[in-house]
Design an enzyme around this catalytic site. Structure first.
Site, PDB file in Angstrom:
ATOM      1  N   PHE A  92      39.525  65.051 -30.436  1.00  0.00           N
ATOM      2  CA  PHE A  92      38.929  66.496 -28.753  1.00  0.00           C
ATOM      3  C   PHE A  92      40.007  67.194 -30.876  1.00  0.00           C
ATOM      4  O   PHE A  92      39.977  68.280 -30.459  1.00  0.00           O
ATOM      5  CB  PHE A  92      40.434  66.658 -28.380  1.00  0.00           C
ATOM      6  CG  PHE A  92      41.809  66.239 -29.410  1.00  0.00           C
ATOM      7  CD1 PHE A  92      42.530  66.930 -29.835  1.00  0.00           C
ATOM      8  CD2 PHE A  92      42.400  64.937 -29.068  1.00  0.00           C
ATOM      9  CE1 PHE A  92      44.132  66.954 -30.335  1.00  0.00           C
ATOM     10  CE2 PHE A  92      43.866  64.271 -29.353  1.00  0.00           C
ATOM     11  CZ  PHE A  92      44.761  65.251 -30.508  1.00  0.00           C
ATOM     12  N   TYR A 127      46.453  70.299 -38.667  1.00  0.00           N
ATOM     13  CA  TYR A 127      46.257  69.319 -37.916  1.00  0.00           C
ATOM     14  C   TYR A 127      45.401  68.527 -38.602  1.00  0.00           C
ATOM     15  O   TYR A 127      44.615  67.805 -38.109  1.00  0.00           O
ATOM     16  CB  TYR A 127      44.851  69.636 -36.540  1.00  0.00           C
ATOM     17  CG  TYR A 127      46.482  70.850 -35.673  1.00  0.00           C
ATOM     18  CD1 TYR A 127      47.180  69.927 -34.857  1.00  0.00           C
ATOM     19  CD2 TYR A 127      45.915  72.028 -34.357  1.00  0.00           C
ATOM     20  CE1 TYR A 127      47.758  70.433 -34.375  1.00  0.00           C
ATOM     21  CE2 TYR A 127      46.393  72.268 -34.889  1.00  0.00           C
ATOM     22  CZ  TYR A 127      47.384  72.117 -33.887  1.00  0.00           C
ATOM     23  OH  TYR A 127      48.655  73.180 -32.740  1.00  0.00           O
ATOM     24  N   THR A 149      53.256  68.169 -23.924  1.00  0.00           N
ATOM     25  CA  THR A 149      51.849  68.505 -24.008  1.00  0.00           C
ATOM     26  C   THR A 149      50.787  68.871 -23.089  1.00  0.00           C
ATOM     27  O   THR A 149      50.150  70.129 -22.862  1.00  0.00           O
ATOM     28  CB  THR A 149      51.021  66.952 -24.899  1.00  0.00           C
ATOM     29  OG1 THR A 149      52.034  66.820 -25.647  1.00  0.00           O
ATOM     30  CG2 THR A 149      49.651  68.539 -25.989  1.00  0.00           C
ATOM     31  N   GLU A 182      55.308  71.779 -42.250  1.00  0.00           N
ATOM     32  CA  GLU A 182      54.940  73.155 -41.076  1.00  0.00           C
ATOM     33  C   GLU A 182      55.413  73.731 -41.723  1.00  0.00           C
ATOM     34  O   GLU A 182      54.878  75.350 -42.150  1.00  0.00           O
ATOM     35  CB  GLU A 182      55.128  72.454 -39.802  1.00  0.00           C
ATOM     36  CG  GLU A 182      54.693  71.417 -39.757  1.00  0.00           C
ATOM     37  CD  GLU A 182      54.479  71.394 -38.152  1.00  0.00           C
ATOM     38  OE1 GLU A 182      55.128  71.529 -37.438  1.00  0.00           O
ATOM     39  OE2 GLU A 182      53.411  69.928 -37.772  1.00  0.00           O
ATOM     40  N   LYS A 218      50.199  79.948 -29.462  1.00  0.00           N
ATOM     41  CA  LYS A 218      48.394  80.024 -29.564  1.00  0.00           C
ATOM     42  C   LYS A 218      47.796  80.841 -28.923  1.00  0.00           C
ATOM     43  O   LYS A 218      48.335  81.972 -28.277  1.00  0.00           O
ATOM     44  CB  LYS A 218      48.652  78.110 -29.089  1.00  0.00           C
ATOM     45  CG  LYS A 218      49.155  77.305 -29.455  1.00  0.00           C
ATOM     46  CD  LYS A 218      48.852  75.794 -29.231  1.00  0.00           C
ATOM     47  CE  LYS A 218      49.048  74.738 -29.597  1.00  0.00           C
ATOM     48  NZ  LYS A 218      48.606  73.432 -29.190  1.00  0.00           N
ATOM     49  N   ARG A 258      55.080  75.225 -21.174  1.00  0.00           N
ATOM     50  CA  ARG A 258      53.861  74.853 -20.884  1.00  0.00           C
ATOM     51  C   ARG A 258      53.965  75.029 -19.424  1.00  0.00           C
ATOM     52  O   ARG A 258      52.087  75.539 -19.264  1.00  0.00           O
ATOM     53  CB  ARG A 258      53.638  73.784 -21.205  1.00  0.00           C
ATOM     54  CG  ARG A 258      53.383  74.043 -23.047  1.00  0.00           C
ATOM     55  CD  ARG A 258      53.353  72.560 -24.059  1.00  0.00           C
ATOM     56  NE  ARG A 258      53.092  72.501 -24.834  1.00  0.00           N
ATOM     57  CZ  ARG A 258      53.234  71.409 -26.179  1.00  0.00           C
ATOM     58  NH1 ARG A 258      53.754  70.801 -25.679  1.00  0.00           N
ATOM     59  NH2 ARG A 258      52.917  71.707 -27.240  1.00  0.00           N
ATOM     60  N   ARG A 295      61.253  70.759 -28.510  1.00  0.00           N
ATOM     61  CA  ARG A 295      60.115  70.364 -27.624  1.00  0.00           C
ATOM     62  C   ARG A 295      60.279  70.533 -25.883  1.00  0.00           C
ATOM     63  O   ARG A 295      60.268  70.460 -25.301  1.00  0.00           O
ATOM     64  CB  ARG A 295      60.416  68.739 -28.125  1.00  0.00           C
ATOM     65  CG  ARG A 295      59.984  69.094 -29.537  1.00  0.00           C
ATOM     66  CD  ARG A 295      59.758  67.420 -30.049  1.00  0.00           C
ATOM     67  NE  ARG A 295      58.567  66.463 -29.659  1.00  0.00           N
ATOM     68  CZ  ARG A 295      57.222  66.419 -29.795  1.00  0.00           C
ATOM     69  NH1 ARG A 295      56.859  67.303 -30.505  1.00  0.00           N
ATOM     70  NH2 ARG A 295      57.223  66.177 -29.018  1.00  0.00           N
ATOM     71  N   HIS A 322      52.864  75.068 -29.736  1.00  0.00           N
ATOM     72  CA  HIS A 322      53.122  73.873 -30.665  1.00  0.00           C
ATOM     73  C   HIS A 322      54.675  74.204 -31.711  1.00  0.00           C
ATOM     74  O   HIS A 322      54.983  75.270 -31.490  1.00  0.00           O
ATOM     75  CB  HIS A 322      51.812  74.126 -32.144  1.00  0.00           C
ATOM     76  CG  HIS A 322      51.985  73.190 -33.063  1.00  0.00           C
ATOM     77  ND1 HIS A 322      51.772  71.279 -33.065  1.00  0.00           N
ATOM     78  CD2 HIS A 322      52.665  73.308 -34.132  1.00  0.00           C
ATOM     79  CE1 HIS A 322      52.879  71.284 -34.207  1.00  0.00           C
ATOM     80  NE2 HIS A 322      53.056  71.830 -34.506  1.00  0.00           N
ATOM     81  N   ASN A 362      47.032  75.050 -24.402  1.00  0.00           N
ATOM     82  CA  ASN A 362      48.635  74.632 -24.185  1.00  0.00           C
ATOM     83  C   ASN A 362      49.661  75.618 -24.162  1.00  0.00           C
ATOM     84  O   ASN A 362      50.980  75.395 -24.893  1.00  0.00           O
ATOM     85  CB  ASN A 362      49.421  73.411 -23.973  1.00  0.00           C
ATOM     86  CG  ASN A 362      49.416  72.794 -25.811  1.00  0.00           C
ATOM     87  OD1 ASN A 362      48.746  73.588 -26.656  1.00  0.00           O
ATOM     88  ND2 ASN A 362      50.075  71.964 -25.720  1.00  0.00           N
TER      89      ASN A 362
HETATM   90  P1  CMP Z   1      50.141  70.281 -30.807  1.00  0.00           P
HETATM   91  O1  CMP Z   1      51.260  69.834 -30.176  1.00  0.00           O
HETATM   92  O2  CMP Z   1      49.810  71.920 -31.314  1.00  0.00           O
HETATM   93  O3  CMP Z   1      49.410  68.727 -31.336  1.00  0.00           O
HETATM   94  C1  CMP Z   1      47.590  68.776 -31.486  1.00  0.00           C
HETATM   95  C2  CMP Z   1      47.693  69.753 -30.382  1.00  0.00           C
HETATM   96  O4  CMP Z   1      45.540  68.568 -29.513  1.00  0.00           O
HETATM   97  C3  CMP Z   1      47.748  69.716 -28.834  1.00  0.00           C
HETATM   98  O5  CMP Z   1      48.923  70.486 -28.673  1.00  0.00           O
HETATM   99  C4  CMP Z   1      46.796  69.597 -27.691  1.00  0.00           C
HETATM  100  O6  CMP Z   1      46.739  71.741 -28.288  1.00  0.00           O
HETATM  101  C5  CMP Z   1      45.892  69.668 -28.674  1.00  0.00           C
HETATM  102  N1  CMP Z   1      44.835  68.352 -28.003  1.00  0.00           N
HETATM  103  C6  CMP Z   1      43.762  68.962 -27.758  1.00  0.00           C
HETATM  104  N2  CMP Z   1      43.147  67.484 -26.296  1.00  0.00           N
HETATM  105  C7  CMP Z   1      44.197  66.320 -26.568  1.00  0.00           C
HETATM  106  C8  CMP Z   1      44.620  65.202 -25.829  1.00  0.00           C
HETATM  107  N3  CMP Z   1      43.948  64.892 -25.199  1.00  0.00           N
HETATM  108  N4  CMP Z   1      45.722  64.935 -26.630  1.00  0.00           N
HETATM  109  C9  CMP Z   1      46.777  65.491 -27.181  1.00  0.00           C
HETATM  110  N5  CMP Z   1      46.652  66.620 -27.395  1.00  0.00           N
HETATM  111  C10 CMP Z   1      45.410  67.219 -27.391  1.00  0.00           C
END
Ligand code: CMP
Length: 140
Positions: free
Chosen positions: A59, A51, A93, A128, A11, A104, A87, A117, A114
């Site tokens: 968010f 997304y 996350t 994807e 990212k 992370r 993962r 992905h 973070n």
């Molecule tokens: P990712 O695995 O890319 O999938 C969705 C993304 O939303 C997640 O990682 C985070 O970067 C982002 N995100 C931001 N805020 C939140 C939240 N409150 N809960 C989950 N994902 C979030």
């Protein structure tokens, strides 16, 4: 255990800090092979499409803004049980919840920024991968 594929994004918070190599090394050390990789500037339309599953979440707008705030590196990773393996090395996350030694925990700045992905299932991995790559760009 079967060799499978998953999809990964390094990212903007990580590319901004020049961590593409460091993150990729952690993926490789976890037993994953990078079989496709490209550095791109996502468009707003791409980020919203990618997304779309989150579009009702509070968010969503900030997530899209963040994902187009700088270059990302999209990758196809291959390995035994690739989705789970990826993962596991990514960690939770929210970096505050991530285990020591995960990407992370090591590099993420926040739940949004973070660093990586990764697909959450083999079914989504295929969707994807197809979103960003043609089959002839993937060389195992
Ligand atoms: P990712 O695995 O890319 O999938 C969705 C993304 O939303 C997640 O990682 C985070 O970067 C982002 N995100 C931001 N805020 C939140 C939240 N409150 N809960 C989950 N994902 C979030």
């Amino acid at each position: 255990m079967a060799v499978t594929r998953t999809f990964s994004i390094i990212k903007p918070d990580a590319t901004r800090r020049n961590l593409t190599g460091a993150v990729t090394k952690m993926l490789e050390d976890a037993g994953l092979r990078v079989v496709a990789s490209k550095r791109i500037q996502m468009t707003r339309e791409q980020a919203e499409g990618f997304y779309a599953v989150h579009k009702e979440r509070p968010f969503f707008g900030e997530l899209v803004d963040f994902m187009i705030s700088g270059p990302v590196v999209v990758q196809v990773l291959e390995g035994e049980d690739a989705v789970k393996r990826n993962r596991d090395v990514m960690g939770a996350t929210n970096p505050a919840d991530a285990d020591e030694g995960t990407i992370r925990k090591t590099y993420a700045e926040s739940i949004e920024a973070n660093s990586v992905h990764g697909s959450d299932s083999e079914e989504n991995a295929k969707i994807e991968i197809d979103f960003f790559f043609n089959e002839d760009e993937i060389v195992g």
